[in-house]
Design a protein around this motif. Structure first.
Motif, PDB file in Angstrom:
ATOM      1  N   GLU A   1       5.072  -1.025   1.977  1.00  0.00           N
ATOM      2  CA  GLU A   1       3.644  -0.933   1.642  1.00  0.00           C
ATOM      3  C   GLU A   1       2.898  -2.163   2.143  1.00  0.00           C
ATOM      4  O   GLU A   1       3.511  -3.181   2.429  1.00  0.00           O
ATOM      5  CB  GLU A   1       3.471  -0.930   0.113  1.00  0.00           C
TER       6      GLU A   1
ATOM      7  N   ALA B   1       1.883  -4.735   0.852  1.00  0.00           N
ATOM      8  CA  ALA B   1       2.047  -5.506  -0.392  1.00  0.00           C
ATOM      9  C   ALA B   1       2.547  -6.899  -0.043  1.00  0.00           C
ATOM     10  O   ALA B   1       3.078  -7.118   1.042  1.00  0.00           O
ATOM     11  CB  ALA B   1       3.041  -4.809  -1.307  1.00  0.00           C
TER      12      ALA B   1
ATOM     13  N   LYS C   1       0.570  -4.793  -4.320  1.00  0.00           N
ATOM     14  CA  LYS C   1      -0.077  -4.007  -3.280  1.00  0.00           C
ATOM     15  C   LYS C   1      -1.537  -4.438  -3.163  1.00  0.00           C
ATOM     16  O   LYS C   1      -2.223  -4.571  -4.174  1.00  0.00           O
ATOM     17  CB  LYS C   1      -0.027  -2.537  -3.684  1.00  0.00           C
TER      18      LYS C   1
END
Ligand code: NOJ
Ligand code: CA
Length: 706
Positions: free
Chosen positions: A208, A210, A241
């Motif tokens: 992600e 993140a 995130k």
């Protein structure tokens, strides 16, 4: 020393209803100095939120709490009511058995909100807030409840809404490794996905956009924030995130593709603390003790069997390619390939180990690490099936373990054991009993562990719950057998060292080794001035400083250390660890005048003072050694030269210190002239002042002996 001063509640706790929406409830808790305030808000829909203020200005804007996704259960997301609230205050001191200071003040105000669903299945969750002068923490508790013995968490969605597009220092939220360079960007420019392909990492997984924690920020107004977690126990690592639209982080737990969830727990249990360090000056982040304070007190009692120490070892020579870990082949850290070499270049021989022991005992160094001593290295890298390969009790034929231990004891030097698991934790766990019994029998009180490669079994990641529990089992095994753990490729530090002080140090960052073989030019000069304000807030770092042969010649013509020699000395003070390696080859140190600083410098501290610093630019730290009362100062800068002025008014009255200053030569430069240095002798008292010039990528180190 435990001063159980349970003094009068200074919590300002109030509940008031707003006439327009009678169901909306507010509670708040303030830090003892009143500057940090946490507000809890349950809105009209029964959705819990929190807000954090510092000096009445918003640090975290209204952000959602207690929002969880489960397997085979509806999400917990609103429709809650307050069942009960309670408050508590504490003002205590506790002592670090070893550490960057002896005494730690643990002073907070706490607010607990018990929540329950309005409707069936009427699940319950508690939120616990603690407000400290140096930041805030909160965690969830899943209490015992009817009909539920355990839960399977698919994700925790805690929100951290920022009050602006702050400057951030971040590494990607990699589920497998923390060994990335730090990025300096605005929050809205965080792009972890672009960090996915990393030529020098044997494992990496960034699903992600993140970041991992600690992630540090500076607001436009100059307030410093660092987001992390404390007491990561039987849970998954939290990445954050980046929700750019809302200028918010949202927690994203590391998962297990093998098990298909993030966390499985029996009730009741607590999650780790979600922490925000808040500081007006950057240096106060380093002095903050929030992370250890949010951990439970020492459960091991006396750990004096572990002595903080400096160490040398059969290590850098393998990273330079001068010798090998295994007996017959040659392994290349840059390409992760193994090739057969003619003749043995094995580093871990009895003779070589004795050479390092001799060197240590002559130089006020009490530890020697020996890597490559055990069988299995011939299958280390480039080898897919690593299960069952390493043997943690059987030495290679040219290494007499017992003889080396005995020789060390005669010379006052203790061996540091080495266990490279090659990320096959099940193979390691099978041998834990015998491997730790062997260390106990030999009187070896510390081990460096390693987890290079993708975790076996497939689908597990270094930072998932399954591995968090593995690292803890190893730590507890060490505690049982009087062995302290220095983990490489570890789970991140979250202050567990308070509870289990045999957690002495860990890597968990891009260490010195990258300078020897990374294909991207190694760690840039700004690396450590960022690390001091990010990774170092989590806990002790085994960075392995002290390279004197900065250009690595003749071993690695395309690599070098991107600092001056004086900065390498400064790192013994700046980067905290109770074990500090003098990592270069003995021949680089023999006869070198600057080596006197490494001989002298302490490793266990009475107190620490951050004298100045800005994230990513520079930092100066002074530490007073326990027992001797001598002080040591280290200062480092990024690629910019600068003058650092020191006021010595922190020293005690009426004492004259004999000081040695190791500084950059006038023509020093991290690339053009890194080994140019000067040593000045002087007398210092608490009335002295001094300005020292730091070269580009430079630093200074100073010893002040009583
Ligand atoms: C990676 C570690 O960071 C390094 O210190 C060690 O030498 C190798 N793994 C081999 O275990
Ligand atoms: Ca490593």
């Amino acid at each position: 020393m435990k001063l159980n001063i349970q003094h009068l509640l200074i919590i300002i706790l109030f509940l008031f209803s707003m006439s327009c929406s009678p169901e909306k409830s507010y509670y708040k808790v303030s830090s003892p100095d009143g500057k940090n305030v946490i507000e809890f808000i349950l809105d009209e829909n029964g959705t819990p939120h929190y807000k954090v203020l510092h000096d009445e200005k918003i640090v975290i804007d209204t952000s959602q709490l207690a929002n969880f996704d489960f397997q085979e259960q509806p999400s917990l997301n609103g429709q809650l009511k307050i069942l009960k609230t309670s408050t508590r205050s504490q003002d205590e001191y506790w002592e670090m058995p070893w550490g960057e200071q002896r005494t730690v003040k643990d002073n907070f105000n706490e607010l607990i909100i018990s929540l329950g669903e309005e409707k069936e299945p009427k699940r319950k969750i508690n939120v616990i807030f603690k407000a400290y002068d140096d930041g805030i923490g909160f965690r969830y508790q899943f209490p015992e409840q009817n009909g539920v013995d355990s839960i399977v968490i698919m994700d925790e969605n805690t929100q951290f809404k920022l009050a602006g597009d702050h400057s951030c220092w971040w590494i990607p939220g990699d589920w497998d490794i923390y060994e990335h360079l730090y990025n300096t960007t605005k929050f809205s420019e965080i792009d972890a996905i672009s960090k996915r392909d990393h030529p020098d990492l044997a494992q990496t997984y960034i699903p992600e956009n993140a970041v991992n924690t600690p992630v540090t920020m500076r607001t436009e107004a100059g307030l410093h924030l660092s987001f992390h977690e404390a007491n990561l126990t039987n849970y998954a690592d939290m990445t954050l995130k980046a929700d750019k639209e809302n200028l918010a982080f949202q927690s994203e737990l590391v998962g297990s593709d093998r098990l298909g969830y993030k966390v499985k727990r029996e009730l009741p249990f607590h999650t780790p603390w979600r922490t925000i360090q808040i500081a007006e000056k950057a240096g106060d982040l380093i002095e903050s003790k929030l992370i250890v304070n949010l951990n439970e007190p020492n459960k091991l009692g006396d750990v004096s069997w572990f002595k903080p120490k400096k160490y040398v070892g059969i290590w850098w020579e393998m990273h330079l390619g001068k010798s090998t870990w295994d007996m017959e082949a040659t392994q290349d850290m840059t390409t992760y390939t193994t090739s057969q070499a003619s003749g043995s270049k094995h580093g871990a021989t009895t003779e070589n180990a004795k050479r390092y022991i001799d060197f240590a005992s002559q130089n006020n160094i009490t530890g020697v690490l020996v890597e490559g001593w055990n069988t299995g290295w011939d299958h280390w890298i480039g080898f897919v099936d690593r299960e069952g390969v390493f043997d943690f009790v059987t030495p290679y034929a040219d290494y007499d373990l017992k003889e080396v231990v005995k020789y060390g004891k005669e010379k006052g030097v203790e061996l540091i054991m080495h266990h490279e698991t090659s990320a096959a934790p099940r193979t390691y766990e099978k041998q834990l009993d015998t491997a730790y019994a062997l260390m106990q029998k030999l009187g070896i009180h510390s081990v460096k562990t390693g987890y290079v490669g993708k975790i076996i079994p497939k689908g597990e990641y270094h930072h998932g719950q399954w591995m968090v529990n593995h690292y803890r089992r190893v730590l507890l095994k060490g505690a049982d057998t009087q062995v302290a753990i220095n983990a490489h490729e570890p789970i991140k530090a979250t202050g567990i060292r308070r509870t289990y002080p045999n957690a002495i140090a860990r890597e968990g960052l891009r260490g010195q080794e990258f300078n020897a073989w990374a294909s991207d030019g190694g760690n840039p000069p700004e690396h450590l001035p960022i690390v001091a304000f990010t990774r170092m807030l989590a806990g002790p770092i085994d960075f392995t400083p002290g390279v004197f042969n900065i250009k690595l010649s003749p071993y690695k013509e395309n690599n070098q250390i991107n600092t001056t020699l004086s900065q390498q000395l400064a790192l013994y003070v700046v980067i905290y660890s109770p074990i500090q390696m003098a990592c270069d080859l003995p021949e680089s140190y023999e006869g070198h005048p600057a080596f006197q600083f490494i001989r002298d410098v302490g490793v266990d501290w009475e107190q620490t003072k951050v004298l100045n610093g800005e994230v990513g630019d520079f930092v100066t730290i002074a530490r007073e050694e326990r027992e001797t009362g001598n002080w040591f100062i280290g200062s480092i800068t990024d690629e910019n030269s600068r003058d650092i002025s020191i006021n010595f008014n922190f020293l005690s009255d009426g004492i004259e210190y004999k000081a040695s200053l190791y500084r950059d030569g006038d023509d020093a430069h991290w690339d053009k002239n890194p080994t140019s240095y000067k040593i000045d002798q002087m007398t210092i008292t608490n009335e002295s002042e001094l300005t020292v010039h730091l070269a580009e990528g430079g630093g200074f180190a100073m010893s002040l002996m009583k």
